[in-house]
Motif scaffolding. Structure first.
Motif, PDB file in Angstrom:
ATOM      1  N   ARG A  72      16.869   7.403  -8.147  1.00  0.00           N
ATOM      2  CA  ARG A  72      18.124   8.707  -8.522  1.00  0.00           C
ATOM      3  C   ARG A  72      18.277   9.662  -7.509  1.00  0.00           C
ATOM      4  O   ARG A  72      19.409   9.931  -7.322  1.00  0.00           O
ATOM      5  CB  ARG A  72      17.531   9.488  -9.765  1.00  0.00           C
ATOM      6  N   TRP A  73      17.292  10.164  -6.636  1.00  0.00           N
ATOM      7  CA  TRP A  73      17.487  10.919  -5.717  1.00  0.00           C
ATOM      8  C   TRP A  73      17.894  10.319  -4.499  1.00  0.00           C
ATOM      9  O   TRP A  73      18.899  10.951  -3.912  1.00  0.00           O
ATOM     10  CB  TRP A  73      15.886  11.359  -5.277  1.00  0.00           C
ATOM     11  N   VAL A  74      17.733   8.927  -4.147  1.00  0.00           N
ATOM     12  CA  VAL A  74      18.349   8.549  -3.090  1.00  0.00           C
ATOM     13  C   VAL A  74      19.776   8.428  -2.985  1.00  0.00           C
ATOM     14  O   VAL A  74      20.669   8.375  -2.080  1.00  0.00           O
ATOM     15  CB  VAL A  74      17.613   7.426  -2.645  1.00  0.00           C
ATOM     16  N   ASN A  75      20.405   7.973  -4.330  1.00  0.00           N
ATOM     17  CA  ASN A  75      21.664   7.744  -4.791  1.00  0.00           C
ATOM     18  C   ASN A  75      22.493   8.895  -5.094  1.00  0.00           C
ATOM     19  O   ASN A  75      23.707   8.930  -5.346  1.00  0.00           O
ATOM     20  CB  ASN A  75      21.736   6.563  -5.676  1.00  0.00           C
ATOM     21  N   GLY A  76      21.655  10.038  -5.126  1.00  0.00           N
ATOM     22  CA  GLY A  76      22.461  11.379  -5.082  1.00  0.00           C
ATOM     23  C   GLY A  76      22.789  11.692  -6.708  1.00  0.00           C
ATOM     24  O   GLY A  76      23.684  12.533  -7.059  1.00  0.00           O
ATOM     25  N   LYS A  77      21.988  10.797  -7.639  1.00  0.00           N
ATOM     26  CA  LYS A  77      22.415  11.033  -9.107  1.00  0.00           C
ATOM     27  C   LYS A  77      21.517  12.343  -9.576  1.00  0.00           C
ATOM     28  O   LYS A  77      21.972  13.054 -10.711  1.00  0.00           O
ATOM     29  CB  LYS A  77      21.750   9.939  -9.969  1.00  0.00           C
ATOM     30  N   GLN A  78      20.613  12.688  -9.178  1.00  0.00           N
ATOM     31  CA  GLN A  78      19.769  13.829  -9.369  1.00  0.00           C
ATOM     32  C   GLN A  78      19.144  14.651  -8.169  1.00  0.00           C
ATOM     33  O   GLN A  78      19.109  14.051  -7.058  1.00  0.00           O
ATOM     34  CB  GLN A  78      18.539  13.571 -10.458  1.00  0.00           C
ATOM     35  N   PHE A  79      18.979  15.863  -8.406  1.00  0.00           N
ATOM     36  CA  PHE A  79      18.560  16.794  -7.228  1.00  0.00           C
ATOM     37  C   PHE A  79      16.987  16.564  -7.196  1.00  0.00           C
ATOM     38  O   PHE A  79      16.295  16.754  -8.250  1.00  0.00           O
ATOM     39  CB  PHE A  79      18.809  18.032  -7.422  1.00  0.00           C
ATOM     40  N   PRO A  80      16.243  15.893  -6.070  1.00  0.00           N
ATOM     41  CA  PRO A  80      14.891  15.980  -6.029  1.00  0.00           C
ATOM     42  C   PRO A  80      13.964  17.200  -5.770  1.00  0.00           C
ATOM     43  O   PRO A  80      14.612  18.188  -5.380  1.00  0.00           O
ATOM     44  CB  PRO A  80      14.922  15.189  -4.535  1.00  0.00           C
ATOM     45  N   PRO A  81      12.789  17.006  -6.225  1.00  0.00           N
ATOM     46  CA  PRO A  81      11.891  18.099  -5.759  1.00  0.00           C
ATOM     47  C   PRO A  81      11.617  18.428  -4.381  1.00  0.00           C
ATOM     48  O   PRO A  81      11.609  17.500  -3.609  1.00  0.00           O
ATOM     49  CB  PRO A  81      10.571  17.797  -6.689  1.00  0.00           C
ATOM     50  N   ARG A  82      11.136  19.637  -4.095  1.00  0.00           N
ATOM     51  CA  ARG A  82      11.069  19.873  -2.453  1.00  0.00           C
ATOM     52  C   ARG A  82       9.923  18.895  -2.066  1.00  0.00           C
ATOM     53  O   ARG A  82      10.105  18.282  -0.859  1.00  0.00           O
ATOM     54  CB  ARG A  82      10.656  21.386  -2.176  1.00  0.00           C
ATOM     55  N   ASP A  83       8.933  18.846  -2.844  1.00  0.00           N
ATOM     56  CA  ASP A  83       7.839  18.051  -2.439  1.00  0.00           C
ATOM     57  C   ASP A  83       8.041  16.362  -1.989  1.00  0.00           C
ATOM     58  O   ASP A  83       7.450  15.665  -1.193  1.00  0.00           O
ATOM     59  CB  ASP A  83       6.498  18.280  -3.406  1.00  0.00           C
ATOM     60  N   ALA A  84       8.941  16.007  -2.778  1.00  0.00           N
ATOM     61  CA  ALA A  84       9.221  14.712  -2.834  1.00  0.00           C
ATOM     62  C   ALA A  84       9.995  14.372  -1.563  1.00  0.00           C
ATOM     63  O   ALA A  84       9.890  13.280  -0.915  1.00  0.00           O
ATOM     64  CB  ALA A  84      10.206  14.157  -3.994  1.00  0.00           C
ATOM     65  N   VAL A  85      10.884  15.446  -1.064  1.00  0.00           N
ATOM     66  CA  VAL A  85      11.720  15.274   0.246  1.00  0.00           C
ATOM     67  C   VAL A  85      10.688  15.295   1.331  1.00  0.00           C
ATOM     68  O   VAL A  85      10.638  14.539   2.439  1.00  0.00           O
ATOM     69  CB  VAL A  85      12.550  16.403   0.224  1.00  0.00           C
ATOM     70  N   GLU A  86       9.977  16.073   1.172  1.00  0.00           N
ATOM     71  CA  GLU A  86       8.864  16.399   2.430  1.00  0.00           C
ATOM     72  C   GLU A  86       7.918  15.226   2.495  1.00  0.00           C
ATOM     73  O   GLU A  86       7.697  14.628   3.669  1.00  0.00           O
ATOM     74  CB  GLU A  86       7.910  17.660   2.389  1.00  0.00           C
ATOM     75  N   SER A  87       7.614  14.406   1.545  1.00  0.00           N
ATOM     76  CA  SER A  87       6.903  13.345   1.436  1.00  0.00           C
ATOM     77  C   SER A  87       7.480  12.115   1.959  1.00  0.00           C
ATOM     78  O   SER A  87       6.874  11.353   2.867  1.00  0.00           O
ATOM     79  CB  SER A  87       6.300  12.940  -0.132  1.00  0.00           C
ATOM     80  N   LEU A  88       8.491  12.097   1.544  1.00  0.00           N
ATOM     81  CA  LEU A  88       9.556  10.842   2.502  1.00  0.00           C
ATOM     82  C   LEU A  88       9.675  11.188   3.769  1.00  0.00           C
ATOM     83  O   LEU A  88       9.424  10.193   4.535  1.00  0.00           O
ATOM     84  CB  LEU A  88      10.984  10.877   1.826  1.00  0.00           C
ATOM     85  N   ALA A  89       9.829  12.293   4.338  1.00  0.00           N
ATOM     86  CA  ALA A  89       9.771  12.461   5.686  1.00  0.00           C
ATOM     87  C   ALA A  89       8.524  12.127   6.347  1.00  0.00           C
ATOM     88  O   ALA A  89       8.531  11.584   7.522  1.00  0.00           O
ATOM     89  CB  ALA A  89      10.144  14.039   5.800  1.00  0.00           C
ATOM     90  N   LYS A  90       7.485  12.493   5.860  1.00  0.00           N
ATOM     91  CA  LYS A  90       6.207  12.372   6.435  1.00  0.00           C
ATOM     92  C   LYS A  90       5.825  10.835   6.306  1.00  0.00           C
ATOM     93  O   LYS A  90       5.437  10.230   7.229  1.00  0.00           O
ATOM     94  CB  LYS A  90       4.883  13.211   5.703  1.00  0.00           C
TER      95      LYS A  90
END
Length: 285
Positions: free
Chosen positions: A41-59
């Motif tokens: 859902r987050w990657v396809n823009g269906k829902q807004f992700p939590p900040r921690d998830a965004v940071e986790s993917l970057a790391k």
């Protein structure tokens, strides 16, 4: 940029990272505490992700998380911006002002009201002309010149940067963070989860010196509670949709605040870590 645009921009960046890493949704779920359905859902823009998830993917992809977190912060500020109240001032529903009668598409009304307005307008214009003539005559009589005096310099306009916050500390207890504009400078200071989907966030506003709890991707009946070390607490429950946030609670500099959540069927609650404002700010460079 509108809200949908910023969500799509963040989603496109997440998708690019996922493709670059070659990781599947299942692998992302294995290496983080979020379900693969959430990542989809987050990657396809269906829902807004939590900040921690965004940071986790970057790391996980060994890339600098700062640009992604900047996009996240921009959208989060929009999510928490106060909504204008069409019925009157915030917190005072039902106050309205009597509207002027509408004019027709062909022009102003030709009835008695329209004639009275034109008569009044003509009288005002005539009075203004008479006053201007009297002033000019007085200038000539006193100075011998028909040049009007120099107009006074306009006073500088002082611009106020944004609406002020509506409360601080215990004055915020039980109030809505949106209506109090506490979301303007708010940040997520602690996170937690109930595997695999439910995300817990502790939100903090330095301007309001207050905090609140928020849960996302929860089921109807899930509960979120925010607490402080003075023994105060505020809570709310998901009545519909999949997210909810609590009212405000005081977050004094030397006290601690934290948020907890529990599933609809009960069970042991899951909590974030404690946040102490003075301790955290003292550690900042």
């Amino acid at each position: 940029m509108d809200r949908a645009g910023s969500v799509r921009d963040l989603a496109s960046e997440l998708l690019a990272l996922k493709k670059q890493s070659g990781a599947s949704f299942a692998r992302l779920s294995e290496q983080t505490h979020y379900a693969k359905s959430s990542w989809e859902r987050w990657v396809n823009g269906k829902q807004f992700p939590p900040r921690d998830a965004v940071e986790s993917l970057a790391k996980l992809c060994e890339t600098d998380p700062a640009p992604l977190l900047a996009l996240w912060d921009e959208e989060e500020a929009r999510r928490m911006a106060p909504e204008p109240d069409a019925q009157g001032e915030p917190g005072e529903p039902g106050t309205t002002e009597e509207a002027e009668p509408a004019e027709s598409a062909e022009g102003p009304s030709a009835g008695p009201t329209g004639r009275r307005r034109r008569t009044l307008w003509g009288a005002l214009v005539l009075a203004a002309l008479l006053v201007a003539g009297a002033v000019t005559y007085g200038v000539v009589a006193l100075t011998g010149s028909d040049e009007p005096p120099a107009a006074p310099k306009p006073k500088p306009v002082v611009k106020v940067a944004g609406p002020p916050t509506g409360c601080t500390l215990t004055g915020c207890e039980g109030r809505d963070p949106k209506k109090m504009n506490c979301g303007a400078d708010a940040i997520t200071v602690r996170t937690g989860s109930i595997p695999k989907d439910l995300v817990i966030e502790l939100r903090y506003s330095r301007a309001c010196q207050a905090a609140w709890g928020r849960i996302s991707f929860a089921q109807v009946g899930a509960t979120v509670v925010v607490n402080n070390s003075d023994g105060a607490a505020q809570a709310d429950v998901v009545h519909y949709d999949r997210d909810v946030y609590t009212p405000l609670i005081a977050a004094p500099d030397d006290g601690s605040v934290w948020a907890c959540a529990s599933l609809p069927k009960g069970g042991r609650p899951s909590c974030t870590g404690h946040f102490i404002p003075s301790l955290e700010e003292a550690q900042q460079p």
